[in-house]
Design a protein around this motif. Structure first.
Motif, PDB file in Angstrom:
ATOM      1  N   ASN A  99       0.305   0.903  -5.518  1.00  0.00           N
ATOM      2  CA  ASN A  99       0.276   2.178  -4.784  1.00  0.00           C
ATOM      3  C   ASN A  99      -0.131   3.323  -5.699  1.00  0.00           C
ATOM      4  O   ASN A  99       0.465   4.392  -5.686  1.00  0.00           O
ATOM      5  N   THR A 126       2.885 -10.379 -10.824  1.00  0.00           N
ATOM      6  CA  THR A 126       2.991  -9.410  -9.741  1.00  0.00           C
ATOM      7  C   THR A 126       4.110  -8.426 -10.071  1.00  0.00           C
ATOM      8  O   THR A 126       5.082  -8.769 -10.731  1.00  0.00           O
ATOM      9  N   HIS A 181       6.970  -6.677  -5.048  1.00  0.00           N
ATOM     10  CA  HIS A 181       5.628  -6.477  -4.515  1.00  0.00           C
ATOM     11  C   HIS A 181       4.887  -7.790  -4.252  1.00  0.00           C
ATOM     12  O   HIS A 181       3.846  -7.784  -3.592  1.00  0.00           O
ATOM     13  N   SER A 184       6.226 -10.480   0.871  1.00  0.00           N
ATOM     14  CA  SER A 184       5.841  -9.678   2.036  1.00  0.00           C
ATOM     15  C   SER A 184       6.575 -10.075   3.309  1.00  0.00           C
ATOM     16  O   SER A 184       6.263  -9.561   4.383  1.00  0.00           O
ATOM     17  N   THR A 220       7.156  -0.500   3.618  1.00  0.00           N
ATOM     18  CA  THR A 220       5.707  -0.419   3.433  1.00  0.00           C
ATOM     19  C   THR A 220       5.406   0.467   2.231  1.00  0.00           C
ATOM     20  O   THR A 220       5.813   1.636   2.194  1.00  0.00           O
ATOM     21  N   LYS A 224       1.192  -1.835   2.342  1.00  0.00           N
ATOM     22  CA  LYS A 224       1.500  -3.265   2.262  1.00  0.00           C
ATOM     23  C   LYS A 224       3.003  -3.488   2.426  1.00  0.00           C
ATOM     24  O   LYS A 224       3.810  -2.700   1.937  1.00  0.00           O
ATOM     25  N   VAL A 226       6.591  -4.884   1.583  1.00  0.00           N
ATOM     26  CA  VAL A 226       7.251  -5.226   0.327  1.00  0.00           C
ATOM     27  C   VAL A 226       8.733  -5.476   0.608  1.00  0.00           C
ATOM     28  O   VAL A 226       9.385  -4.687   1.291  1.00  0.00           O
TER      29      VAL A 226
END
Length: 258
Positions: A99, A126, A181, A184, A220, A224, A226
């Motif tokens: 982000n 990640t 992250h 999902s 979000t 995306k 999370v």
């Protein structure tokens, strides 16, 4: 004055001394510069004789920051003193934080906040983001880890999709949020596992155990989904590895992802 009265054979010697010049060190970003007589921030200026070559060293003082180069010195931090000089170390935030650098989605870049840190995990690279509240609860140390590095093995070691997270927070109580992250989707089997003494400070009670009262949610961040887990820790109580010392130390990992 250089004057001498000649009454006999006479010798007159002129003495010269090297000038000294100040070297000032500073930095951009979050870091530290050290060298002979310099430890900046703090002592940022020192004087050296003309012709002296000084070598400075640069070190980032926070996770998420990297040393990217010198201004005023050569690429190794060397400079020869022939005049008043300034040498600046440049530190830049990790450009890969999700982000655009705002891993918890609060509108501020993590690298400029002492209670938020984003860093890659040990499993996939990640990112994980740790946030503590209140914001005055400073994250004094943090690094990613793996469950298999602990002294006691756990059957779930292959089910920590983003490994573990070790952190040290300098406050008596904090609300802690961890953003995964790399995850999902929420699962009903999500569990936070902690490795440490069940009685804070008593290493004879060292074990794996599950933390309860965790709030799991899907948020979000940067468009995306999370997975986020939030819980409360208190200095010297279950979840803290040490006794009452003003710090909370909490190696933890998330399991149960389908």
């Amino acid at each position: 004055t250089g004057q001498v009265l000649i009454l006999q054979d006479t010798s007159c010697t002129a003495e010269f001394t090297l000038k000294s010049y100040p070297l000032t060190a500073n930095f951009l970003g979050r870091g530290r510069v050290t060298g002979p007589g310099i430890d900046c921030p703090g002592q940022c200026t020192a004087s050296y004789l003309y012709g002296t070559t000084v070598t400075l060293k640069a070190q980032a003082t926070r996770k998420m920051w990297d040393f990217s180069g010198w201004r005023g010195c050569d690429s190794q931090g060397n400079i020869q003193i022939t005049k008043d000089v300034l040498c600046q170390a440049v530190f830049t935030p990790d450009p890969n934080i999700p982000n655009a650098g705002d891993g918890n989605g609060d509108g501020l870049k993590d690298a400029y906040q002492d209670h938020v840190v984003s860093l890659p995990d040990k499993v996939t690279g990640t990112y994980l983001t740790l946030e503590t509240q209140p914001a005055t609860c400073v994250i004094s140390d943090i690094y990613p880890d793996l469950p298999e590095t602990q002294t006691i093995k756990l059957d779930h070691t292959k089910k920590f999709p983003q490994g573990m997270l070790y952190f040290d927070i300098a406050c008596p109580q904090a609300q802690v949020s961890v953003y995964y992250h790399g995850m999902s989707k929420l699962s009903r089997n999500l569990k936070f596992y902690k490795f440490g003494p069940k009685i804070p400070g008593d290493l004879t009670t060292l074990a794996w155990y599950q933390l309860s009262n965790i709030k799991y949610e899907l948020v979000t961040i940067g468009g995306k989904p999370v997975v986020k887990g939030t819980y409360t820790l208190t200095d010297g109580e279950l979840g803290d590895s040490t006794g009452v010392d003003g710090h909370i130390i909490d190696p933890i990992g998330l399991t149960g992802v389908e």
